[in-house]
Design an enzyme around this catalytic site. Structure first.
Site, PDB file in Angstrom:
ATOM      1  CG  LEU A  50      22.786  40.840  90.167  1.00 15.14           C
ATOM      2  CD1 LEU A  50      21.813  41.693  89.356  1.00 15.14           C
ATOM      3  CD2 LEU A  50      23.117  39.557  89.421  1.00 15.14           C
ATOM      4  CG  ASP A  51      30.032  40.992  89.557  1.00 19.49           C
ATOM      5  OD1 ASP A  51      30.085  40.503  90.695  1.00 19.49           O
ATOM      6  OD2 ASP A  51      30.512  40.449  88.545  1.00 19.49           O
ATOM      7  NE  ARG A  52      31.448  49.487  91.439  1.00 21.18           N
ATOM      8  CZ  ARG A  52      32.400  50.089  92.153  1.00 21.18           C
ATOM      9  NH1 ARG A  52      32.070  51.011  93.051  1.00 21.18           N
ATOM     10  NH2 ARG A  52      33.667  49.787  91.979  1.00 21.18           N
ATOM     11  CB  THR A  54      26.079  42.512  86.652  1.00 13.91           C
ATOM     12  OG1 THR A  54      27.377  41.985  86.379  1.00 13.91           O
ATOM     13  CG2 THR A  54      25.039  41.626  85.988  1.00 13.91           C
TER      14      THR A  54
END
Length: 207
Positions: A50-52, A54
């Protein structure tokens, strides 16, 4: 990090916003979810990321064989992923699909968008509710490109609230994107797993 599920092969945890899934470049980007989890169990491996910015469900595999089987499920698109997001503005329809080839347009900060030389990307969305200045959406990414949901929503004029790269609304404590559910057949037992994580930016009764 809250553990939502675990057995001999898999563990699902709830990633907080602001934490990298894996270490980045530079000494200031070494703290990560996988680093913290491997401190407890060195056999754990990231199945996806997951993106940082998110938050939400992240699946880890215990051991090489578990990672291999889980990776095959993701590669074959046999894992159904569900996200919740709050976006700027009201959508002009109740549901739809966003699809275009996507590629990285800028390196630092990483920025993704339409590019005819890019990779196929598709996301489905449905309005969950509307409020004064925005909409809460259910999101189903049908492909797994970097920044896919963020770039898709920004491309139709409805960036995710608090998105520091694709949005203009910067006065928020976090980005309002949460990985709320995963559904797939267990790679060892064959049983259907349905994992769920509550979106922290929505009232409990609305999750």
């Amino acid at each position: 990090m809250r553990i939502l599920f675990q057995d001999s092969w898999l563990i699902a945890v709830e990633k907080p916003p602001g934490l990298l899934s894996q270490p980045g470049l530079g000494v200031d980007q070494q703290d990560s979810l996988i680093g913290r989890m491997q401190f407890i169990d060195p056999e754990l491996r990231l199945v996806h990321r997951l993106d940082r910015d998110t938050s939400g469900l992240l699946l880890l595999a215990r051991g090489a064989e578990s990672l291999r089987r889980c990776s095959m499920l993701f590669s074959a698109r046999r894992v159904r992923k569900l996200y919740l997001a709050v976006v700027v503005g009201r959508m002009n329809r109740n549901a739809g699909t966003i699809s275009f080839p996507i590629a990285r347009l800028q390196k630092n900060p990483p920025l993704y968008g339409k590019n005819p030389q890019g990779k196929e990307s598709r996301s489905q969305w449905r309005v969950r509710s509307c409020h004064a200045n925005g909409s809460t959406l259910w999101l189903w990414p049908l492909t797994g490109r970097s920044h896919q949901l963020r770039a898709h929503l920004a491309s139709v004029g409805h960036p995710i609230l608090g998105d520091p790269i694709y949005g203009k609304e910067v006065f928020f404590e976090r980005m309002y994107l949460h990985a709320t559910a995963l559904s797939f057949r267990h790679p060892f037992t064959g049983l259907r797993l349905r994992l769920r994580s509550r979106a922290p930016f929505l009232p409990a009764q609305e999750n």
